[in-house]
Motif scaffolding. Structure first.
Motif, PDB file in Angstrom:
ATOM      1  N   THR A  45     -64.620  10.278 -20.018  1.00 66.83           N
ATOM      2  CA  THR A  45     -65.682  10.022 -21.001  1.00 66.83           C
ATOM      3  C   THR A  45     -67.009   9.604 -20.378  1.00 66.83           C
ATOM      4  OG1 THR A  45     -64.955   7.719 -21.280  1.00 66.83           O
ATOM      5  CG2 THR A  45     -64.003   9.360 -22.762  1.00 66.83           C
ATOM      6  N   LYS A  46     -67.063   9.494 -19.059  1.00 61.32           N
ATOM      7  CA  LYS A  46     -68.317   9.115 -18.411  1.00 61.32           C
ATOM      8  C   LYS A  46     -69.367  10.211 -18.592  1.00 61.32           C
ATOM      9  CE  LYS A  46     -67.419  11.079 -13.831  1.00 61.32           C
ATOM     10  NZ  LYS A  46     -68.627  11.915 -13.748  1.00 61.32           N
ATOM     11  N   LYS A  47     -70.589   9.903 -18.206  1.00 60.66           N
ATOM     12  CA  LYS A  47     -71.658  10.883 -18.307  1.00 60.66           C
ATOM     13  C   LYS A  47     -71.309  12.113 -17.482  1.00 60.66           C
ATOM     14  CE  LYS A  47     -76.625  11.486 -17.666  1.00 60.66           C
ATOM     15  NZ  LYS A  47     -77.898  10.868 -17.202  1.00 60.66           N
ATOM     16  N   ASP A  48     -71.420  13.282 -18.085  1.00 69.01           N
ATOM     17  CA  ASP A  48     -71.074  14.569 -17.459  1.00 69.01           C
ATOM     18  C   ASP A  48     -69.564  14.701 -17.200  1.00 69.01           C
ATOM     19  OD1 ASP A  48     -73.794  15.322 -17.389  1.00 69.01           O
ATOM     20  OD2 ASP A  48     -74.071  14.283 -15.474  1.00 69.01           O
ATOM     21  N   GLY A  49     -68.760  13.853 -17.850  1.00 70.60           N
ATOM     22  CA  GLY A  49     -67.311  13.969 -17.710  1.00 70.60           C
ATOM     23  C   GLY A  49     -66.767  15.122 -18.540  1.00 70.60           C
ATOM     24  N   GLU A  52     -67.164  13.816 -22.319  1.00 71.48           N
ATOM     25  CA  GLU A  52     -68.190  12.779 -22.368  1.00 71.48           C
ATOM     26  C   GLU A  52     -68.277  12.138 -23.752  1.00 71.48           C
ATOM     27  OE1 GLU A  52     -73.036  12.261 -21.826  1.00 71.48           O
ATOM     28  OE2 GLU A  52     -72.035  14.067 -21.079  1.00 71.48           O
ATOM     29  N   LYS A  54     -70.122   8.489 -24.948  1.00 70.36           N
ATOM     30  CA  LYS A  54     -70.812   7.268 -24.547  1.00 70.36           C
ATOM     31  C   LYS A  54     -70.221   6.024 -25.195  1.00 70.36           C
ATOM     32  CE  LYS A  54     -75.250   9.535 -23.672  1.00 70.36           C
ATOM     33  NZ  LYS A  54     -76.688   9.600 -24.056  1.00 70.36           N
ATOM     34  N   PRO A 121     -66.033  18.005  -7.855  1.00 73.04           N
ATOM     35  CA  PRO A 121     -66.345  18.608  -9.151  1.00 73.04           C
ATOM     36  C   PRO A 121     -66.060  20.106  -9.189  1.00 73.04           C
ATOM     37  CG  PRO A 121     -68.104  17.121  -8.481  1.00 73.04           C
ATOM     38  CD  PRO A 121     -67.189  17.265  -7.309  1.00 73.04           C
ATOM     39  N   GLU A 125     -64.387  22.458 -12.127  1.00 71.26           N
ATOM     40  CA  GLU A 125     -65.126  23.590 -12.671  1.00 71.26           C
ATOM     41  C   GLU A 125     -64.309  24.864 -12.553  1.00 71.26           C
ATOM     42  OE1 GLU A 125     -67.920  23.606 -14.317  1.00 71.26           O
ATOM     43  OE2 GLU A 125     -68.169  21.430 -14.118  1.00 71.26           O
ATOM     44  N   LYS A 128     -61.634  24.839 -15.256  1.00 68.38           N
ATOM     45  CA  LYS A 128     -62.183  25.211 -16.564  1.00 68.38           C
ATOM     46  C   LYS A 128     -62.468  26.703 -16.629  1.00 68.38           C
ATOM     47  CE  LYS A 128     -65.513  22.101 -16.668  1.00 68.38           C
ATOM     48  NZ  LYS A 128     -66.690  21.332 -17.196  1.00 68.38           N
TER      49      LYS A 128
END
Length: 222
Positions: A45-49, A52, A54, A121, A125, A128
């Motif tokens: 849930t972090k930024k760019d997770g 995501e 907040k 990362p 990627e 996905k």
């Protein structure tokens, strides 16, 4: 011979060792049950997770920071009413497990978060791009790639728990640390204190060496 040298019975020494293993084992188990999901949520849930969010991240992140900021000895007293509700008593080895879980769960969550963030990362990627869903990414890519680092995280957590069990003696938790304080320090038995310290050092070194060995083997197999 041991009784004359340490001025305690060998049975007392064995019971204390068993109490330490009992507290560390169960606290680590329940701490992992809570800490692993928390660590995963922080990463996802972090930024760019991958997911995501907040609000969720802020809630979990703040909670983890708050619990970790409380010294363990204060945590023992602060959650005593909850300990009474869960195990039916505020003193004893079982009672000590409750605050130990509260201590180790957020600690493990942070360690697990750091381990998972080490995964490149590009791997996620690629996962996905192959059409993997969130659970497949976690099970087949994220956790396997971070397994060596996760082993070291749990090694660090175990050693931290071992140190915390000594303070559990304030609520009658027992263990090797409590043995050193109650029968060593308070009774001016320097020999017993020295022996228990040496035992704890040996245990810590054994845990760290074993964790390093397993992590090294996992890295070699990658």
């Amino acid at each position: 011979m041991i009784e004359n040298w340490l001025k305690i019975s060998s049975d007392k020494l064995m019971i204390s060792a068993g109490q330490t293993i009992y507290m560390v084992g169960w606290s680590l188990f329940f701490g992992a049950v809570i800490g692993i999901p928390l660590g995963l949520i922080l990463v996802l849930t972090k930024k760019d997770g991958l997911r995501e969010n907040k609000i969720v991240y802020l809630l979990i992140n703040t909670t983890v920071n708050l619990v970790r900021s409380v010294p363990f000895i204060i945590l023992l007293v602060f959650i005593a009413p909850l300990t009474k509700v869960i195990v039916g008593t505020r003193i004893g080895t079982n009672a000590a497990i409750v605050p130990l879980v509260f201590y180790i769960a957020p600690y493990l969550a942070r360690l697990i978060e750091s381990s998972l963030l080490e995964v490149k990362p590009g791997i996620l990627e690629a996962a996905k791009a192959m059409g993997a869903n969130i659970w497949q990414i976690i099970i087949y890519f994220l956790l396997p790639e971070a397994k060596a680092s996760l082993i070291l995280a749990f090694t660090t957590g175990t050693i931290g728990l071992l140190g915390a069990t000594a303070m559990a003696g304030t609520i009658g938790g027992g263990g090797v640390g409590d043995l050193a304080l109650t029968y060593g320090y308070q009774r001016f038995n320097n020999t017993l204190m020295l022996v228990t310290v040496i035992i704890l050092i040996i245990i810590v070194q054994a845990i760290q060496s074993f964790g390093n060995y397993i992590a090294g083997k996992l890295r070699e197999n990658n």
